[in-house]
Write a protein that holds these residues in place. Structure first.
Motif, PDB file in Angstrom:
ATOM      1  N   PHE A 270       1.261  -1.567  -0.562  1.00  0.00           N
ATOM      2  CA  PHE A 270       0.033   0.036   0.078  1.00  0.00           C
ATOM      3  C   PHE A 270       0.953   0.953   0.088  1.00  0.00           C
ATOM      4  N   GLU A 271       2.214   1.756   0.993  1.00  0.00           N
ATOM      5  CA  GLU A 271       2.714   2.253   1.229  1.00  0.00           C
ATOM      6  C   GLU A 271       3.232   2.680  -0.291  1.00  0.00           C
TER       7      GLU A 271
ATOM      8  N   ILE B 114       1.023   3.975  -3.502  1.00  0.00           N
ATOM      9  CA  ILE B 114       0.888   5.627  -3.115  1.00  0.00           C
ATOM     10  C   ILE B 114       2.047   6.173  -3.443  1.00  0.00           C
ATOM     11  N   THR B 115       3.468   6.156  -3.992  1.00  0.00           N
ATOM     12  CA  THR B 115       4.680   6.199  -4.328  1.00  0.00           C
ATOM     13  C   THR B 115       4.333   6.812  -5.974  1.00  0.00           C
ATOM     14  N   LYS B 116       4.264   7.319  -5.997  1.00  0.00           N
ATOM     15  CA  LYS B 116       4.608   7.979  -7.705  1.00  0.00           C
ATOM     16  C   LYS B 116       5.439   5.949  -8.229  1.00  0.00           C
TER      17      LYS B 116
END
Lengths: 330, 101
Positions: free
Chosen positions: A89-90, A93-95
């Motif tokens: 998940f982490e 949500i980053t590019k």
């Protein structure tokens, strides 16, 4: 296995039943487990919902099937929510989010040569640190194996893959690959060296497996076998904590029958004491890797029959080892 | 320590913050610990909520403070439900442990 969170609101008749017989509250757990789900934790709640169950299921179909039975039975309302690995998940949500691989270049000669050069960094150093000493027997069984093969092992520790790879004859080690969870080992944009997908493909010789991906998970191993590469699989699917071997999955049998290659079982012993499931600590100690004679199946063999034969081969050694210790096979 | 299930939903501002600084996920856990509680389980979920957290806190008051502190930032909306393990609840209902009739 993918995880799910189930929130439940019981109906009035179900609550009456629970007051009369409180053990009826275990119904949700039993309903889920009857559909191959594994309940991680369950809570009785005060408030908007009555019950919270966090469980793992082989796939969404099993999870929803289990909850449907639950809903028809005793519940006014159920809310099932697929849960996502927080690391994934982490990164999502980053590019740089998402997973990559498999990298077919991992079977090229330059990749094999680099892997050979990095073998100490990749796995041997961990084996030397943990296994004091490592006893390897049965390597001569590979003499009967011409061409690629499928190596299968019992699985109780994170060290299993490293030790098994270290124990293989160099000829097999040169060109063998194993699956690793895509959402843990093949995520883009990770900072640590060993978490880089290219490192996994190049140094660790792993390829990504999408959890719950079904039979598609076999596409890349089939391709590897067709290119003359061997495949390393733990047919229990996950690390076992029981004294018994867990049920074997059919993947190795399907690959062996369709590709016409041998299956070489390897019994690993002692590693669960060095690094048990759930522990990050390694306690150095003796370990054993024992290769068994290869098994071969013709195209007319039924998949369950082949799985049963592989299980029996490993289980026979396992039961002896449980009764007599490592002297049973070393 | 008592157990609580915290169901949380990101606000628009929360989504923006998390997109820009994903490491906030871990920082929040540390902040919860600094208030005397412990996050024992945390899941990102699809559905009516964005996260399901299992938190152990010594008292309702500590948990209420945590819920208030987190909610006051305007990044999440939380629903906090007191919880107890089902096996323990069944024992209590059967009169095998304190609280039973």
């Amino acid at each position: 296995m993918p995880a799910f969170v189930l929130l439940t609101k019981f109906s009035a008749p179900a609550l009456r039943e629970a007051v009369a017989d409180p053990s009826a509250l275990h119904y949700v757990r039993e309903a889920l487990e009857s559909f191959e789900a594994k309940v991680l934790v369950d809570f009785r709640l005060v408030g908007e919902y009555d019950h919270c169950t966090i469980f793992e299921a082989p796939d969404e179909f099993h999870a929803y099937q289990a909850c449907l039975v639950n809903e028809i039975g005793d519940c006014d309302d159920t809310r099932i929510m697929p849960a996502i690995d927080l690391q994934l998940f982490e990164s999502l949500i980053t590019k740089e989010g998402g997973t990559v691989g498999p990298h077919e270049w991992q079977v090229s000669t330059w990749a094999k040569a680099l892997r050979f050069a990095f073998r100490w960094h990749g796995y041997s150093r961990w084996v030397w640190q943990a296994c004091k000493p490592l006893h390897v027997s049965g390597r001569e069984n590979f003499r009967e194996v011409k061409g690629p093969c499928i190596v299968v092992g019992n699985h109780t520790s994170h060290l299993d893959g490293l030790v098994l790879r270290h124990a293989l004859p160099q000829r097999v080690k040169w060109n063998i690959y194993s699956g690793a969870a895509a959402d843990r080992w093949f995520i883009k944009g990770r900072k640590e060296l060993i978490m880089q997908p290219w490192y996994q493909s190049l140094v660790m010789a792993t390829f990504p497996i999408q959890r719950g991906g079904g039979s598609r998970a076999l596409d890349y191993p089939k391709w590897l076998l067709s290119k003359g590469a061997s495949v390393l699989i733990f047919p229990e699917g996950t690390r076992s904590t029981s004294r018994r071997l867990a049920k074997f999955k059919h993947g190795p049998s399907i690959l062996a029958i369709e590709s016409g290659v041998s299956v070489v079982p390897c019994y690993l012993y002692g590693l669960n004491k060095l690094r048990p499931k759930g522990s990050r600590e390694v306690t150095p100690g003796p370990a054993w890797a024992h290769f068994l004679p290869p098994l071969r199946f013709d195209r007319s063999t039924a998949v369950p029959e082949a799985t049963y034969a592989i299980f029996n081969a490993l289980n026979a050694v396992h039961e002896r080892a449980m009764a007599e210790g490592p002297s049973a096979f070393s | 320590m008592a157990t609580y299930i915290m169901l949380s939903t990101l606000t628009d501002e929360g989504r923006k913050t998390l997109k820009e600084r994903p490491e906030r996920l871990h920082e929040v856990n540390k902040e919860v610990e600094s208030m005397g509680a412990r996050v024992t389980g945390q899941y990102a979920v699809l559905g009516g909520y964005d996260f399901v957290n299992v938190i152990e806190a010594p008292t309702n008051e500590v948990m209420a403070r945590i819920a208030m502190e987190l909610g006051a930032r305007g990044t999440i909306k939380v629903t906090t439900l007191p919880a107890m393990p089902v096996a323990q609840f069944v024992d209590m209902m059967q009169g095998k442990s304190p609280g039973g009739s």
